[in-house]
Design a protein around this motif. Sequence first.
Motif, PDB file in Angstrom:
ATOM      1  N   SER A 108      37.691  42.278  42.368  1.00  0.00           N
ATOM      2  CA  SER A 108      38.285  42.733  41.220  1.00  0.00           C
ATOM      3  C   SER A 108      38.823  41.944  40.780  1.00  0.00           C
ATOM      4  CB  SER A 108      39.831  43.546  42.716  1.00  0.00           C
ATOM      5  OG  SER A 108      38.741  44.378  43.061  1.00  0.00           O
ATOM      6  N   PHE A 109      38.817  42.628  39.081  1.00  0.00           N
ATOM      7  CA  PHE A 109      39.615  42.304  38.291  1.00  0.00           C
ATOM      8  C   PHE A 109      40.056  42.784  37.253  1.00  0.00           C
ATOM      9  CE2 PHE A 109      35.115  43.568  37.072  1.00  0.00           C
ATOM     10  CZ  PHE A 109      35.344  43.645  35.937  1.00  0.00           C
ATOM     11  N   PRO A 110      41.733  42.534  36.787  1.00  0.00           N
ATOM     12  CA  PRO A 110      42.289  42.505  35.477  1.00  0.00           C
ATOM     13  C   PRO A 110      41.121  42.697  34.248  1.00  0.00           C
ATOM     14  CG  PRO A 110      42.715  40.534  36.296  1.00  0.00           C
ATOM     15  CD  PRO A 110      41.765  40.969  36.806  1.00  0.00           C
ATOM     16  N   MET A 111      41.037  43.614  33.147  1.00  0.00           N
ATOM     17  CA  MET A 111      40.885  43.710  31.778  1.00  0.00           C
ATOM     18  C   MET A 111      42.421  42.800  31.150  1.00  0.00           C
ATOM     19  SD  MET A 111      37.913  44.719  31.380  1.00  0.00           S
ATOM     20  CE  MET A 111      37.461  46.470  29.988  1.00  0.00           C
ATOM     21  N   SER A 112      41.947  42.839  30.263  1.00  0.00           N
ATOM     22  CA  SER A 112      43.005  42.137  28.656  1.00  0.00           C
ATOM     23  C   SER A 112      43.730  43.352  28.017  1.00  0.00           C
ATOM     24  CB  SER A 112      42.933  41.483  28.159  1.00  0.00           C
ATOM     25  OG  SER A 112      41.202  41.903  27.142  1.00  0.00           O
ATOM     26  N   PRO A 113      44.332  43.437  27.445  1.00  0.00           N
ATOM     27  CA  PRO A 113      45.953  42.545  28.021  1.00  0.00           C
ATOM     28  C   PRO A 113      46.178  42.538  29.625  1.00  0.00           C
ATOM     29  CG  PRO A 113      46.866  44.141  27.192  1.00  0.00           C
ATOM     30  CD  PRO A 113      45.365  44.361  26.963  1.00  0.00           C
ATOM     31  N   TYR A 114      46.478  41.153  29.959  1.00  0.00           N
ATOM     32  CA  TYR A 114      46.812  40.909  31.439  1.00  0.00           C
ATOM     33  C   TYR A 114      48.316  41.278  31.880  1.00  0.00           C
ATOM     34  CZ  TYR A 114      42.045  38.716  30.853  1.00  0.00           C
ATOM     35  OH  TYR A 114      40.585  38.823  30.753  1.00  0.00           O
ATOM     36  N   ASP A 115      47.962  41.973  33.165  1.00  0.00           N
ATOM     37  CA  ASP A 115      49.341  41.986  33.420  1.00  0.00           C
ATOM     38  C   ASP A 115      49.557  40.977  34.882  1.00  0.00           C
ATOM     39  OD1 ASP A 115      51.425  43.566  35.502  1.00  0.00           O
ATOM     40  OD2 ASP A 115      51.262  45.020  34.967  1.00  0.00           O
ATOM     41  N   PRO A 116      50.501  40.101  34.397  1.00  0.00           N
ATOM     42  CA  PRO A 116      50.509  39.129  35.687  1.00  0.00           C
ATOM     43  C   PRO A 116      50.921  39.441  36.989  1.00  0.00           C
ATOM     44  CG  PRO A 116      52.575  38.647  33.912  1.00  0.00           C
ATOM     45  CD  PRO A 116      51.414  40.108  33.224  1.00  0.00           C
ATOM     46  N   ALA A 117      51.498  40.578  37.004  1.00  0.00           N
ATOM     47  CA  ALA A 117      51.871  41.366  38.516  1.00  0.00           C
ATOM     48  C   ALA A 117      50.227  41.216  38.708  1.00  0.00           C
ATOM     49  CB  ALA A 117      51.979  42.663  38.523  1.00  0.00           C
ATOM     50  N   LEU A 118      49.660  41.986  38.353  1.00  0.00           N
ATOM     51  CA  LEU A 118      47.618  42.460  38.463  1.00  0.00           C
ATOM     52  C   LEU A 118      46.747  41.473  38.458  1.00  0.00           C
ATOM     53  CD1 LEU A 118      47.317  46.206  36.605  1.00  0.00           C
ATOM     54  CD2 LEU A 118      48.162  45.377  38.918  1.00  0.00           C
ATOM     55  N   THR A 119      47.559  41.122  37.681  1.00  0.00           N
ATOM     56  CA  THR A 119      46.604  39.443  38.166  1.00  0.00           C
ATOM     57  C   THR A 119      46.318  38.845  39.607  1.00  0.00           C
ATOM     58  OG1 THR A 119      46.209  39.144  35.799  1.00  0.00           O
ATOM     59  CG2 THR A 119      45.723  37.028  37.225  1.00  0.00           C
ATOM     60  N   ARG A 120      48.095  38.877  39.899  1.00  0.00           N
ATOM     61  CA  ARG A 120      48.576  37.928  41.195  1.00  0.00           C
ATOM     62  C   ARG A 120      47.425  38.792  42.234  1.00  0.00           C
ATOM     63  NH1 ARG A 120      52.280  39.021  44.951  1.00  0.00           N
ATOM     64  NH2 ARG A 120      52.880  36.297  45.781  1.00  0.00           N
ATOM     65  N   LEU A 121      47.647  40.105  41.948  1.00  0.00           N
ATOM     66  CA  LEU A 121      47.167  40.615  43.216  1.00  0.00           C
ATOM     67  C   LEU A 121      45.750  40.410  43.405  1.00  0.00           C
ATOM     68  CD1 LEU A 121      47.173  43.548  45.033  1.00  0.00           C
ATOM     69  CD2 LEU A 121      46.834  44.579  43.240  1.00  0.00           C
ATOM     70  N   CYS A 122      44.787  40.610  42.295  1.00  0.00           N
ATOM     71  CA  CYS A 122      43.442  40.172  42.462  1.00  0.00           C
ATOM     72  C   CYS A 122      43.234  38.798  43.172  1.00  0.00           C
ATOM     73  CB  CYS A 122      42.668  40.009  41.277  1.00  0.00           C
ATOM     74  SG  CYS A 122      43.232  42.619  40.285  1.00  0.00           S
ATOM     75  N   GLN A 123      44.366  37.928  42.546  1.00  0.00           N
ATOM     76  CA  GLN A 123      43.794  36.370  43.196  1.00  0.00           C
ATOM     77  C   GLN A 123      44.129  36.621  44.372  1.00  0.00           C
ATOM     78  OE1 GLN A 123      42.208  34.112  41.317  1.00  0.00           O
ATOM     79  NE2 GLN A 123      41.967  33.261  43.164  1.00  0.00           N
ATOM     80  N   TYR A 124      45.085  37.195  44.860  1.00  0.00           N
ATOM     81  CA  TYR A 124      45.384  37.098  46.068  1.00  0.00           C
ATOM     82  C   TYR A 124      45.001  37.612  47.011  1.00  0.00           C
ATOM     83  CZ  TYR A 124      49.666  36.028  50.100  1.00  0.00           C
ATOM     84  OH  TYR A 124      50.141  35.879  51.157  1.00  0.00           O
ATOM     85  N   ALA A 125      44.121  39.286  46.661  1.00  0.00           N
ATOM     86  CA  ALA A 125      42.988  38.891  47.272  1.00  0.00           C
ATOM     87  C   ALA A 125      42.243  38.474  47.503  1.00  0.00           C
ATOM     88  CB  ALA A 125      42.613  40.684  46.965  1.00  0.00           C
ATOM     89  N   HIS A 126      41.001  37.461  46.797  1.00  0.00           N
ATOM     90  CA  HIS A 126      40.315  36.856  46.734  1.00  0.00           C
ATOM     91  C   HIS A 126      40.248  35.984  47.569  1.00  0.00           C
ATOM     92  CE1 HIS A 126      38.151  33.445  46.030  1.00  0.00           C
ATOM     93  NE2 HIS A 126      36.939  33.679  45.442  1.00  0.00           N
ATOM     94  N   ASP A 127      42.053  35.318  47.307  1.00  0.00           N
ATOM     95  CA  ASP A 127      42.615  33.829  48.487  1.00  0.00           C
ATOM     96  C   ASP A 127      42.997  34.675  50.574  1.00  0.00           C
ATOM     97  OD1 ASP A 127      42.557  32.758  46.340  1.00  0.00           O
ATOM     98  OD2 ASP A 127      45.093  32.796  46.116  1.00  0.00           O
TER      99      ASP A 127
END
Length: 248
Positions: A108-127
Amino acid sequence: MTIGSQNDIEGLKEIGQIVALTIREMKHRARAGMTTRELDEIGGQILKRHGAVPAPKATYNFPGNACISVNHDIAHGIPGNRKLQPGDVINIDVSAERGGYYADAGHSFPMSPYDPALTRLCQYAHDTMMKVIASLKHGVKLNEIGRIMQSEAEKGGYRVIKNLCSHGVGRSLHETPTEILPYYNKHDKRVLKEGMVITIEPFLSTGAEYAVEQPDGWTLSVPDNSFVAQHEHTIIITKHEPIIVTVA
């Protein structure tokens, strides 16, 4: 499946690398204004080039080469005329077969322009996925997978989608062990064994806890306006840390 030889490991690594390369290239080429069908065709071309067959299409007659889900559609999205938009959250889930071996991965990944909350969600799921994988080896109870997923989700302020599970894979797309729950089930007495091949795929949500099937018979969506991120690897259980086969 359970690994029976070094040939099994190599076969899984080969298809796993193809799956990972396909996801990486699809993500790299995703653009606002592109339809999900156009993105899916890119994935299909890559798989074909490497002699791999899209597993959902071959196994279940899924109408696409990959599952592409956008925003509140979170799994099994059918590629079609939907155009990707700036700021969308996209999930690409690719599973494929070559030489009798299957691998399954998602991103899962966000398209730009990046919403910090959605960027965090995707990274947190990966972690979260990686933390689960690092905790698994021969002899560990299967329900540790769900316990860690649920615990990590709660620590991050998220919830798990309870009706989307990890599963066995290897010689077919879905095998035993089935229904590896994303939350702790004290009644699950199963134990991980050396050579076992499974997926690890947390779905972390900003709200909903269940996915709902849509009228098309495939797409799974949240019943609210929450967002969900999924990451998935296919792994081989060993006496030490698992082997991740879906890497490029």
